[in-house]
Scaffold this motif. Structure first.
Motif, mmCIF file in Angstrom:
data_model
loop_
_atom_site.group_PDB
_atom_site.id
_atom_site.type_symbol
_atom_site.label_atom_id
_atom_site.label_comp_id
_atom_site.label_asym_id
_atom_site.label_seq_id
_atom_site.Cartn_x
_atom_site.Cartn_y
_atom_site.Cartn_z
ATOM 1 N N GLU A 23 0.818 -1.208 0.000
ATOM 2 C CA GLU A 23 0.000 0.000 0.000
ATOM 3 C C GLU A 23 0.855 1.262 0.000
ATOM 4 N N TRP A 24 0.648 2.078 -1.017
ATOM 5 C CA TRP A 24 1.286 3.385 -1.119
ATOM 6 C C TRP A 24 0.196 4.445 -1.178
ATOM 7 N N VAL A 25 0.491 5.631 -0.632
ATOM 8 C CA VAL A 25 -0.487 6.714 -0.590
ATOM 9 C C VAL A 25 0.140 7.993 -1.126
ATOM 10 N N GLY A 26 -0.699 9.015 -1.262
ATOM 11 C CA GLY A 26 -0.246 10.290 -1.800
ATOM 12 C C GLY A 26 0.046 11.300 -0.715
ATOM 13 N N ASN A 27 -0.555 12.482 -0.851
ATOM 14 C CA ASN A 27 -0.262 13.579 0.069
ATOM 15 C C ASN A 27 -1.118 13.509 1.338
ATOM 16 N N PRO A 28 -0.582 13.992 2.480
ATOM 17 C CA PRO A 28 -1.368 14.060 3.715
ATOM 18 C C PRO A 28 -2.166 15.365 3.779
ATOM 19 N N ILE A 29 -3.212 15.353 4.622
ATOM 20 C CA ILE A 29 -4.019 16.557 4.836
ATOM 21 C C ILE A 29 -4.104 16.784 6.337
ATOM 22 N N SER A 30 -3.423 17.775 6.831
ATOM 23 C CA SER A 30 -3.422 18.043 8.268
ATOM 24 C C SER A 30 -4.745 18.674 8.695
ATOM 25 N N ALA A 31 -5.031 18.625 9.985
ATOM 26 C CA ALA A 31 -6.271 19.188 10.532
ATOM 27 C C ALA A 31 -6.364 20.670 10.211
ATOM 28 N N GLY A 32 -7.525 21.101 9.728
ATOM 29 C CA GLY A 32 -7.746 22.501 9.397
ATOM 30 C C GLY A 32 -7.214 22.910 8.039
ATOM 31 N N SER A 33 -6.703 21.962 7.242
ATOM 32 C CA SER A 33 -6.166 22.298 5.921
ATOM 33 C C SER A 33 -6.940 21.548 4.839
ATOM 34 N N GLN A 88 -6.608 19.811 0.505
ATOM 35 C CA GLN A 88 -5.788 19.400 -0.635
ATOM 36 C C GLN A 88 -6.598 19.625 -1.914
ATOM 37 N N PRO A 89 -6.132 20.513 -2.819
ATOM 38 C CA PRO A 89 -6.862 20.718 -4.071
ATOM 39 C C PRO A 89 -6.580 19.594 -5.073
ATOM 40 N N ILE A 90 -7.603 19.219 -5.806
ATOM 41 C CA ILE A 90 -7.496 18.247 -6.900
ATOM 42 C C ILE A 90 -7.949 18.957 -8.175
ATOM 43 N N VAL A 91 -7.022 19.178 -9.096
ATOM 44 C CA VAL A 91 -7.334 19.884 -10.342
ATOM 45 C C VAL A 91 -7.442 18.863 -11.471
ATOM 46 N N ILE A 92 -8.570 18.868 -12.174
ATOM 47 C CA ILE A 92 -8.815 17.890 -13.239
ATOM 48 C C ILE A 92 -9.301 18.627 -14.479
ATOM 49 N N ASN A 93 -8.700 18.309 -15.601
ATOM 50 C CA ASN A 93 -9.150 18.847 -16.881
ATOM 51 C C ASN A 93 -10.286 17.978 -17.412
ATOM 52 N N MET A 94 -11.458 18.567 -17.625
ATOM 53 C CA MET A 94 -12.649 17.824 -18.030
ATOM 54 C C MET A 94 -13.285 18.522 -19.223
ATOM 55 N N PRO A 95 -12.854 18.194 -20.438
ATOM 56 C CA PRO A 95 -13.390 18.861 -21.632
ATOM 57 C C PRO A 95 -14.835 18.482 -21.914
ATOM 58 N N ASN A 96 -15.595 19.446 -22.379
ATOM 59 C CA ASN A 96 -16.941 19.255 -22.929
ATOM 60 C C ASN A 96 -17.890 18.454 -22.046
ATOM 61 N N PRO A 97 -18.048 18.829 -20.768
ATOM 62 C CA PRO A 97 -19.019 18.111 -19.931
ATOM 63 C C PRO A 97 -20.450 18.412 -20.397
ATOM 64 N N LYS A 98 -21.320 17.433 -20.265
ATOM 65 C CA LYS A 98 -22.717 17.604 -20.680
ATOM 66 C C LYS A 98 -23.472 18.401 -19.628
ATOM 67 N N PHE A 99 -24.108 19.482 -20.054
ATOM 68 C CA PHE A 99 -24.823 20.365 -19.138
ATOM 69 C C PHE A 99 -25.980 19.624 -18.468
ATOM 70 N N GLY A 100 -26.046 19.705 -17.128
ATOM 71 C CA GLY A 100 -27.144 19.115 -16.376
ATOM 72 C C GLY A 100 -27.000 17.647 -16.046
ATOM 73 N N ILE A 155 -10.384 18.574 -0.990
ATOM 74 C CA ILE A 155 -10.591 17.626 0.103
ATOM 75 C C ILE A 155 -10.208 18.344 1.388
ATOM 76 N N VAL A 156 -11.207 18.583 2.230
ATOM 77 C CA VAL A 156 -11.038 19.426 3.417
ATOM 78 C C VAL A 156 -11.031 18.561 4.673
ATOM 79 N N ASN A 157 -10.033 18.780 5.509
ATOM 80 C CA ASN A 157 -9.966 18.103 6.801
ATOM 81 C C ASN A 157 -10.442 19.084 7.873
ATOM 82 N N SER A 158 -11.671 18.916 8.323
ATOM 83 C CA SER A 158 -12.264 19.822 9.313
ATOM 84 C C SER A 158 -12.214 19.249 10.720
ATOM 85 N N SER A 159 -11.333 18.298 10.961
ATOM 86 C CA SER A 159 -11.215 17.694 12.287
ATOM 87 C C SER A 159 -10.680 18.708 13.298
#
Length: 324
Positions: free
Chosen positions: A173-183, A185-197, A265-269
């Motif tokens: 098991e490998w993981v990515g970035n951690p998210i500390s309490a009160g911080s 992590q942004p996830i930016v995704i390119n999504m061309p031509n999404p269908k409205f609605g 992804i918000v850590n509100s703990s």
């Protein structure tokens, strides 16, 4: 002691060229890439060429026991432009759909991500036989239905998984970035031509962890769209300790941007020792069948019935739709 019997298939004699694929997608092998390694390649009939991959098409093998012995290599269907004249010319190229070690697999009409934790490339083979009268496996054109459900979109899936850290310094098991309490992590995704609605769905997995290894922290994570105070997608996930949790949600009445979309992804703990890690982030959305001169892959939203796909373009001669 019992001996393991290796299954061997008879393959034609010839020249074998090994190459590697890292991702799923269309692959093109031009004349210029082969000619330096094969004298007089232009005199060889390309209709004899074949491409081989492992039985798993680059994916890792199953861990299940008592499996039947499978072929080491299987031939896949390819297309070679200009092969009908029996010569491999400078303008000719081999085209096929290739698979990397990890990617989405269609399992019983479900699109599931397969993460290969053992290899980061798929070993493939181009075989040029000595017997030029042999014929390799080729793709076939399909007849279009005369009637059916008209659809102007397909389901496109994206998976983000950054295997950066092995928390226990052992195991798969490998993981990515951690998210500390009160911080967050942004996830930016390119999504061309999404269908409205149209609805879209998200699935993500987290691994609990604490700043202080001797403590068992309380975690509280949520997914927001647009800003850290934006619309919450799905419910918050709460848990304690270092176990894993998944968050799956479907969003309705929320229109995606044509292009970059940001999820947080918000850590509100309230527990300052909370330090969970992101394992992966996955999204499935409806994309209009608009061709922008870039390859894209989609899954039909309906199965077991005739459909007609409505593309937002006048189909040029050099654009093809591959049914994988």
């Amino acid at each position: 002691a019992q001996r393991r019997i290796k299954k061997v298939s008879e393959l034609p004699s010839g020249k074998w060229f090994q190459f590697y694929l890292n991702n799923d997608g269309m692959v093109s092998i031009p004349y210029s890439l082969i000619s330096p390694y094969f004298d007089d390649i232009s005199k060889i009939d390309p209709r004899s060429f074949s491409i081989f991959m492992s039985q798993e098409m680059g994916r890792s093998r199953t861990h299940e026991i008592n499996q039947p012995m499978s072929e080491n290599l299987i031939e896949i269907a390819i297309s070679i432009t200009g092969e009908d004249d029996g010569t491999f010319d400078q303008s000719d190229k081999i085209i096929f759909y290739g698979r990397g070690p990890s990617g989405f697999d269609n399992v019983n009409a479900d699109i599931d991500w397969h993460q290969n934790i053992y290899f980061n490339s798929n070993s493939c083979w181009l075989m040029i036989p000595d017997n030029k009268d042999l014929r390799g496996k080729r793709t076939q054109f399909m007849e279009q239905p005369q009637s059916g459900l008209l659809i102007d979109y397909g389901i496109v899936s994206q998976h983000i998984e950054l295997d950066l850290i092995n928390l226990e310094a052992s195991g798969p098991e490998w993981v990515g970035n951690p998210i500390s309490a009160g911080s967050y992590q942004p996830i930016v995704i390119n999504m061309p031509n999404p269908k409205f609605g149209a609805d879209f769905s998200i699935k993500t997995r987290f691994r609990g962890h604490s700043v202080n290894a001797t403590s068992s922290s309380q975690h509280q994570l949520s997914i927001r769209y647009g800003t850290i105070d934006g619309i919450q997608i799905g419910d918050k996930v709460n848990w304690t300790g270092n176990s894993s949790r998944e968050l799956s949600a479907t969003a309705s009445n929320l229109n995606l941007n044509n292009g970059s979309n940001i999820f947080y992804i918000v850590n509100s703990s309230d527990d300052l020792n909370s330090l969970p890690y992101i394992d992966f982030f996955e999204i499935h959305y409806s994309r209009l069948l608009t061709y922008d001169n870039d390859e894209f892959e989609f899954v039909c939203p309906t199965i077991n019935q005739n459909i007609k796909l409505s593309f937002n373009l006048t189909n040029p001669d050099n654009v093809n739709l591959w049914h994988i």
